[in-house]
Design a protein around this motif. Structure first.
Motif, PDB file in Angstrom:
ATOM      1  N   PRO A  77      17.392  83.881  26.763  1.00 10.29           N
ATOM      2  CA  PRO A  77      18.483  83.226  26.035  1.00 10.29           C
ATOM      3  C   PRO A  77      19.310  82.290  26.912  1.00 10.29           C
ATOM      4  O   PRO A  77      19.722  81.204  26.469  1.00 10.29           O
ATOM      5  CB  PRO A  77      19.321  84.408  25.525  1.00 10.29           C
ATOM      6  N   PHE A 126      22.060  87.297  23.182  1.00  6.39           N
ATOM      7  CA  PHE A 126      22.460  85.959  22.764  1.00  6.39           C
ATOM      8  C   PHE A 126      23.076  85.209  23.936  1.00  6.39           C
ATOM      9  O   PHE A 126      23.861  85.773  24.701  1.00  6.39           O
ATOM     10  CB  PHE A 126      23.477  86.034  21.613  1.00  6.39           C
ATOM     11  N   GLY A 139      20.671  80.536  22.606  1.00  3.89           N
ATOM     12  CA  GLY A 139      19.416  81.241  22.830  1.00  3.89           C
ATOM     13  C   GLY A 139      19.505  82.636  22.256  1.00  3.89           C
ATOM     14  O   GLY A 139      20.516  83.326  22.443  1.00  3.89           O
ATOM     15  N   PRO A 164      11.555  84.229  22.072  1.00  7.72           N
ATOM     16  CA  PRO A 164      12.920  83.750  22.274  1.00  7.72           C
ATOM     17  C   PRO A 164      13.094  82.417  21.552  1.00  7.72           C
ATOM     18  O   PRO A 164      12.209  81.552  21.600  1.00  7.72           O
ATOM     19  CB  PRO A 164      13.007  83.576  23.798  1.00  7.72           C
TER      20      PRO A 164
END
Length: 296
Positions: A119, A189, A203, A211
């Protein structure tokens, strides 16, 4: 199982060309788990531990070139200002022992949707430097993940480094797990503000087959910040904007039910993390100007 142990990068590339099925191992924090549980039994292991250049990094004017085997502990200690989102993600990786061994290259090679670095790499904007005896190519992070635990590397390619844009604004990272340490993410996140281009990148980890970025949420927030004059005024983001951003992030997730959490919980948690990290990054931007330090 044969063990290949090159002493130089050139020898490693030659070994990978000769044995395309060879599985690279550096820190070993992902590969050895799979081998120990008999989830993988490769014909060859390609040990990259003797290649010192993979543990080096270089901070340029706009980007950081991060060797594939730079340990997470080094990112936390030396690159917090340049890569705050990745530094925060590194803090959540397993235990101190594993943070001293594991690196971003292993996360990318495994390409697990639950990998902690993904992320932050998506939000910051990164490129993967892949190399083989045929030459070098740069793979944008958005094109790197091709399926569940699959990536865009060719059979004869190895990851040499990751090129990550230096933070020009605040970045954040949040992770939900079943405990505080030594845990695979239920969901994660990452968010990065890019005031130079007046854009926001995101992300999402462990809430989709790969992802992913929440592109619809990014587009909504970019438009709302621009139309409302938020970048110039640095005023507080209105609750309605934050709520809609969180809803769109939640909607971007495509999770499954498994032993770590349900799909509905993952969607809900991703939305909560999106709203909170947006608030943290924006407060940092309002209070410190460029605000390149992550908030713990």
């Amino acid at each position: 199982m044969d063990f290949l142990r090159p002493a130089t990068w050139e020898e490693a590339l030659a070994a990978k060309a000769a044995h395309p099925t060879a599985v690279p191992i550096a820190g070993g924090t992902d590969v050895m788990v799979e081998i120990n549980f008999d989830h993988r039994r490769p014909e060859y292991l390609l040990d990259l531990g003797r290649i010192g250049e993979l543990r080096e990094w270089e901070a340029g004017e706009d980007t950081v070139r991060l060797g594939a085997s730079v340990p997470y502990a080094h990112i936390m200690e030396h690159l917090r200002a340049e890569l705050p989102g990745l530094a925060l993600a590194s803090h959540t990786v397993a235990s101190p022992q594993i943070r001293n061994r594991g690196g971003v290259g292993g996360n990318l090679g495994t390409a697990s949707p639950a990998g902690d670095a993904h992320p932050a790499l998506l939000a910051a904007g990164a490129e993967v430097e892949a190399q083989s005896v045929r030459g070098t190519r740069m793979i944008p992070i958005d094109a790197f993940y091709t399926g569940v635990k699959r990536n865009a590397l060719a059979a004869d390619e190895l990851i040499r480094a990751v090129h990550i844009k230096k933070a020009d604004g605040p970045q954040q990272y949040a992770k939900v797990g079943t405990r505080n340490a030594m845990v695979i993410a239920v969901c994660a996140f990452g968010i990065a503000l890019h005031p130079g281009t007046r854009t926001v990148r995101t992300g999402i980890g462990s809430a989709a087959p790969t992802p992913i970025r929440a592109t619809a949420a990014e587009e909504f927030l970019n438009a709302a910040l621009e139309e409302g004059g938020f970048w110039e005024s640095r005023k507080i983001i209105t609750p309605s904007v934050a709520k809609r951003f969180a809803e769109l992030v939640s909607g971007a997730a495509n999770p499954i039910d498994d032993v770590r959490g349900t799909a509905s919980y993952r969607r809900h948690a991703v939305g909560i993390m999106a709203r909170r990290t947006l608030g943290w990054t924006w407060e940092s931007y309002r209070g410190t100007g460029r605000g390149t330090e992550g908030v713990a």
